[in-house]
Scaffold this motif. Structure first.
Motif, PDB file in Angstrom:
ATOM      1  N   VAL A 231       0.840  -1.191   0.000  1.00  0.00           N
ATOM      2  CA  VAL A 231       0.000   0.000   0.000  1.00  0.00           C
ATOM      3  C   VAL A 231       0.878   1.244   0.000  1.00  0.00           C
ATOM      4  CG1 VAL A 231      -0.214   0.037   2.519  1.00  0.00           C
ATOM      5  CG2 VAL A 231      -1.948   1.157   1.103  1.00  0.00           C
ATOM      6  N   ALA A 232       0.440   2.272  -0.751  1.00  0.00           N
ATOM      7  CA  ALA A 232       1.217   3.501  -0.886  1.00  0.00           C
ATOM      8  C   ALA A 232       0.527   4.666  -0.189  1.00  0.00           C
ATOM      9  CB  ALA A 232       1.424   3.834  -2.357  1.00  0.00           C
ATOM     10  N   CYS A 233       1.335   5.480   0.495  1.00  0.00           N
ATOM     11  CA  CYS A 233       0.856   6.724   1.117  1.00  0.00           C
ATOM     12  C   CYS A 233       2.059   7.663   1.220  1.00  0.00           C
ATOM     13  CB  CYS A 233       0.242   6.446   2.486  1.00  0.00           C
ATOM     14  SG  CYS A 233      -0.388   7.923   3.307  1.00  0.00           S
ATOM     15  N   VAL A 234       2.231   8.495   0.207  1.00  0.00           N
ATOM     16  CA  VAL A 234       3.428   9.323   0.091  1.00  0.00           C
ATOM     17  C   VAL A 234       3.005  10.793   0.049  1.00  0.00           C
ATOM     18  CG1 VAL A 234       5.577   9.675  -1.183  1.00  0.00           C
ATOM     19  CG2 VAL A 234       4.423   7.447  -1.275  1.00  0.00           C
ATOM     20  N   GLY A 235       3.763  11.633   0.765  1.00  0.00           N
ATOM     21  CA  GLY A 235       3.423  13.051   0.792  1.00  0.00           C
ATOM     22  C   GLY A 235       4.639  13.933   0.891  1.00  0.00           C
TER      23      GLY A 235
ATOM     24  N   ARG B  75      -2.999  13.348   5.865  1.00  0.00           N
ATOM     25  CA  ARG B  75      -4.256  13.534   5.122  1.00  0.00           C
ATOM     26  C   ARG B  75      -4.527  12.339   4.221  1.00  0.00           C
ATOM     27  NH1 ARG B  75      -5.208  15.003   0.135  1.00  0.00           N
ATOM     28  NH2 ARG B  75      -3.138  15.882  -0.270  1.00  0.00           N
ATOM     29  N   ARG B  76      -3.491  11.865   3.555  1.00  0.00           N
ATOM     30  CA  ARG B  76      -3.685  10.725   2.646  1.00  0.00           C
ATOM     31  C   ARG B  76      -3.978   9.448   3.428  1.00  0.00           C
ATOM     32  NH1 ARG B  76       0.414  13.133  -1.697  1.00  0.00           N
ATOM     33  NH2 ARG B  76      -1.229  13.838  -3.147  1.00  0.00           N
ATOM     34  N   ALA B  77      -3.352   9.278   4.563  1.00  0.00           N
ATOM     35  CA  ALA B  77      -3.646   8.100   5.390  1.00  0.00           C
ATOM     36  C   ALA B  77      -5.085   8.130   5.877  1.00  0.00           C
ATOM     37  CB  ALA B  77      -2.679   8.038   6.570  1.00  0.00           C
ATOM     38  N   ALA B  78      -5.542   9.297   6.317  1.00  0.00           N
ATOM     39  CA  ALA B  78      -6.918   9.431   6.811  1.00  0.00           C
ATOM     40  C   ALA B  78      -7.933   9.153   5.704  1.00  0.00           C
ATOM     41  CB  ALA B  78      -7.133  10.829   7.382  1.00  0.00           C
ATOM     42  N   SER B  79      -7.597   9.537   4.477  1.00  0.00           N
ATOM     43  CA  SER B  79      -8.544   9.358   3.375  1.00  0.00           C
ATOM     44  C   SER B  79      -8.784   7.888   3.059  1.00  0.00           C
ATOM     45  CB  SER B  79      -8.046  10.084   2.121  1.00  0.00           C
ATOM     46  OG  SER B  79      -6.968   9.382   1.517  1.00  0.00           O
ATOM     47  N   ILE B  80      -7.866   7.008   3.451  1.00  0.00           N
ATOM     48  CA  ILE B  80      -8.054   5.575   3.218  1.00  0.00           C
ATOM     49  C   ILE B  80      -8.288   4.820   4.524  1.00  0.00           C
ATOM     50  CG2 ILE B  80      -6.765   5.617   1.059  1.00  0.00           C
ATOM     51  CD1 ILE B  80      -4.368   4.411   2.563  1.00  0.00           C
ATOM     52  N   GLY B  81      -8.513   5.562   5.616  1.00  0.00           N
ATOM     53  CA  GLY B  81      -8.842   4.935   6.888  1.00  0.00           C
ATOM     54  C   GLY B  81      -7.710   4.182   7.538  1.00  0.00           C
TER      55      GLY B  81
ATOM     56  N   GLY C 226       5.083   1.124   8.710  1.00  0.00           N
ATOM     57  CA  GLY C 226       5.600  -0.190   9.080  1.00  0.00           C
ATOM     58  C   GLY C 226       5.284  -1.284   8.079  1.00  0.00           C
ATOM     59  N   ASN C 227       4.132  -1.151   7.394  1.00  0.00           N
ATOM     60  CA  ASN C 227       3.666  -2.253   6.551  1.00  0.00           C
ATOM     61  C   ASN C 227       3.573  -1.921   5.071  1.00  0.00           C
ATOM     62  OD1 ASN C 227       3.239  -3.979   8.810  1.00  0.00           O
ATOM     63  ND2 ASN C 227       1.354  -2.871   9.243  1.00  0.00           N
ATOM     64  N   GLY C 228       3.785  -0.658   4.701  1.00  0.00           N
ATOM     65  CA  GLY C 228       3.621  -0.289   3.309  1.00  0.00           C
ATOM     66  C   GLY C 228       4.759   0.572   2.808  1.00  0.00           C
ATOM     67  N   VAL C 229       4.444   1.352   1.788  1.00  0.00           N
ATOM     68  CA  VAL C 229       5.368   2.319   1.207  1.00  0.00           C
ATOM     69  C   VAL C 229       4.821   3.685   1.576  1.00  0.00           C
ATOM     70  CG1 VAL C 229       6.375   3.183  -0.938  1.00  0.00           C
ATOM     71  CG2 VAL C 229       5.937   0.737  -0.665  1.00  0.00           C
ATOM     72  N   ALA C 230       5.304   4.251   2.680  1.00  0.00           N
ATOM     73  CA  ALA C 230       4.692   5.456   3.225  1.00  0.00           C
ATOM     74  C   ALA C 230       5.747   6.405   3.762  1.00  0.00           C
ATOM     75  CB  ALA C 230       3.706   5.096   4.340  1.00  0.00           C
ATOM     76  N   GLY C 231       5.380   7.710   3.697  1.00  0.00           N
ATOM     77  CA  GLY C 231       6.267   8.740   4.212  1.00  0.00           C
ATOM     78  C   GLY C 231       6.610   9.752   3.141  1.00  0.00           C
ATOM     79  N   THR C 232       7.683  10.467   3.347  1.00  0.00           N
ATOM     80  CA  THR C 232       8.183  11.414   2.362  1.00  0.00           C
ATOM     81  C   THR C 232       8.892  10.636   1.250  1.00  0.00           C
ATOM     82  OG1 THR C 232      10.306  11.622   3.473  1.00  0.00           O
ATOM     83  CG2 THR C 232       8.547  13.157   4.153  1.00  0.00           C
TER      84      THR C 232
ATOM     85  N   GLU D 284       0.874  11.057  -9.557  1.00  0.00           N
ATOM     86  CA  GLU D 284       1.857  11.892 -10.257  1.00  0.00           C
ATOM     87  C   GLU D 284       3.049  12.230  -9.357  1.00  0.00           C
ATOM     88  OE1 GLU D 284      -1.211  14.206 -13.291  1.00  0.00           O
ATOM     89  OE2 GLU D 284      -0.830  15.016 -11.287  1.00  0.00           O
ATOM     90  N   PHE D 285       2.772  12.478  -8.074  1.00  0.00           N
ATOM     91  CA  PHE D 285       3.827  12.860  -7.138  1.00  0.00           C
ATOM     92  C   PHE D 285       4.840  11.736  -6.961  1.00  0.00           C
ATOM     93  CE2 PHE D 285       5.277  13.224  -2.625  1.00  0.00           C
ATOM     94  CZ  PHE D 285       6.015  14.403  -2.755  1.00  0.00           C
ATOM     95  N   ILE D 286       4.366  10.503  -6.798  1.00  0.00           N
ATOM     96  CA  ILE D 286       5.278   9.367  -6.634  1.00  0.00           C
ATOM     97  C   ILE D 286       6.139   9.191  -7.887  1.00  0.00           C
ATOM     98  CG2 ILE D 286       5.426   6.870  -6.306  1.00  0.00           C
ATOM     99  CD1 ILE D 286       2.795   7.085  -4.686  1.00  0.00           C
ATOM    100  N   ALA D 287       5.508   9.333  -9.048  1.00  0.00           N
ATOM    101  CA  ALA D 287       6.256   9.192 -10.299  1.00  0.00           C
ATOM    102  C   ALA D 287       7.333  10.250 -10.432  1.00  0.00           C
ATOM    103  CB  ALA D 287       5.304   9.267 -11.489  1.00  0.00           C
ATOM    104  N   ALA D 288       7.025  11.469  -9.976  1.00  0.00           N
ATOM    105  CA  ALA D 288       7.963  12.579 -10.137  1.00  0.00           C
ATOM    106  C   ALA D 288       9.067  12.572  -9.090  1.00  0.00           C
ATOM    107  CB  ALA D 288       7.200  13.905 -10.095  1.00  0.00           C
ATOM    108  N   GLU D 289       8.727  12.200  -7.841  1.00  0.00           N
ATOM    109  CA  GLU D 289       9.664  12.386  -6.737  1.00  0.00           C
ATOM    110  C   GLU D 289      10.322  11.101  -6.229  1.00  0.00           C
ATOM    111  OE1 GLU D 289      10.558  15.341  -5.776  1.00  0.00           O
ATOM    112  OE2 GLU D 289       9.128  16.353  -7.087  1.00  0.00           O
ATOM    113  N   VAL D 290       9.709   9.944  -6.509  1.00  0.00           N
ATOM    114  CA  VAL D 290      10.261   8.678  -6.029  1.00  0.00           C
ATOM    115  C   VAL D 290      10.903   7.879  -7.161  1.00  0.00           C
ATOM    116  CG1 VAL D 290       9.740   6.454  -4.943  1.00  0.00           C
ATOM    117  CG2 VAL D 290       8.634   8.553  -4.110  1.00  0.00           C
ATOM    118  N   ALA D 291      10.163   7.674  -8.237  1.00  0.00           N
ATOM    119  CA  ALA D 291      10.641   6.797  -9.318  1.00  0.00           C
ATOM    120  C   ALA D 291      12.022   7.183  -9.859  1.00  0.00           C
ATOM    121  CB  ALA D 291       9.616   6.757 -10.442  1.00  0.00           C
TER     122      ALA D 291
END
Length: 310
Positions: A234-238, A246-252, A260-266, A300-307
């Motif tokens: 699961v992805a949650c990147v900001g 905000r993104r974590a809250a939007s998916i509960g 700890g369990n996904g791809v999350a953070g800055t 778009e953000f993950i593609a631009a800043e992580v990939a």
């Protein structure tokens, strides 16, 4: 490492929602757009407006995208007969110009079968049927043009099939197998898989299962390097803590749990996470589970800043 987008439309999405995400992923340079194959929501969501069929969706996307690869994690063997499924997937592969990847599993979600009147045998029979279906579907695709295909098993029998249509990819679309089963799953992967996927597991579990697949390859004399290693997370990147929250809250979900369990953070945190996965497991691909399909900026953000850092 290749990043792919993975969606769960049974949680609540229309075809148009999926099309927007697929086109965004294509424009952003992701390797593929995948979707689940489920007919019933999971957890505390309403699932509205209701499920969409995986291969109907992919047929539409095949004509409305141009370069991105398309597939399922995972098509359920319980939903369809193997012969008609082979026809559907080959047709969508033709419609896409050879961009389909066939993720295929035994089926596991009992409630969706009950909800839509689909038989749901016990686990042994499901895997017996799944194994036969893998042999039939790949056998139909790989039968040379002008020849026929026959199969006689416990659950399925085909006689003199023309084994048509043929897929655009030759000899067949790539087959993805996945899961944590300790014996039959690795053995089937060794025989049929082009890629093995670990969904939502930790790196240690993934490594152990990849080693089982490698051992199963050794038993039949196949080079394990022929099978791509992948994982779904699961992805949650900001950009900052507020956007991540905000993104974590939007998916509960909780931010700490996602870290700890996904791809999350800055982006920097996520690059570290993915680098650690690559080093410990040897994965070549990560399927980023995107649950808020309205948040195209996330994709778009993950593609631009992580990939680019991978």
């Amino acid at each position: 490492m290749e990043l792919r987008i993975f969606t769960e439309p049974q949680q609540g999405a229309t075809y148009d929602d999926l099309l927007r995400v697929a086109r965004t992923a294509e424009d952003a340079g992701y390797g593929a757009f995948f979707r689940s194959d489920h007919y019933l929501k999971m957890g505390d969501v309403d699932g509205l407006p209701g499920p969409t069929d995986a291969w109907t969706t992919l047929a539409g996307l095949a004509r409305e995208t141009t370069t991105i690869r398309l597939g399922t994690l995972m098509t359920a063997a319980t939903f369809r007969h193997p012969g008609p499924l082979a026809i559907s997937v080959a047709q969508v592969d033709q419609m896409s110009g050879g961009r389909v990847e066939f993720g295929f599993g035994a089926g596991w979600y009992a409630e969706e079968h009950t909800a839509y009147g689909i038989p749901f045998p016990g686990v042994r029979e499901r895997f017996d049927r799944y194994a036969e279906q893998l042999e039939i579907i790949t056998g139909l695709w790989e039968t040379p043009l002008g020849e026929t295909y026959s199969f006689s098993g416990k659950h399925y029998e085909l006689s003199g099939s023309p084994a048509l249509p043929k897929s655009a990819q030759s000899p067949r679309p790539p087959v993805l197998i996945g899961g944590t089963g300790a014996k039959r799953t690795p053995a089937l992967a060794a025989r049929f898989a082009n890629e093995f996927n670990l969904p939502f597991a930790d790196a240690a579990t993934a490594t152990k299962q990849f080693e089982r697949v490698e051992a199963a390859c050794g038993e039949i004399g196949r080079d394990p390097a022929e099978i791509v290693r992948s994982a779904a997370l699961v992805a949650c990147v900001g950009r900052d803590d507020a956007e991540i929250a905000r993104r974590a809250a939007s998916i509960g979900r909780e931010v700490d749990e996602l870290r700890g369990n996904g791809v999350a953070g800055t982006p920097a945190e996520v690059v570290d996470t993915l680098s650690a996965w690559r080093e410990s497991t040897g994965v070549d691909r990560i399927y980023l589970q995107v649950l808020d399909l309205a948040d195209l900026d996330h994709v778009e953000f993950i593609a631009a800043e992580v990939a680019p850092q991978l």
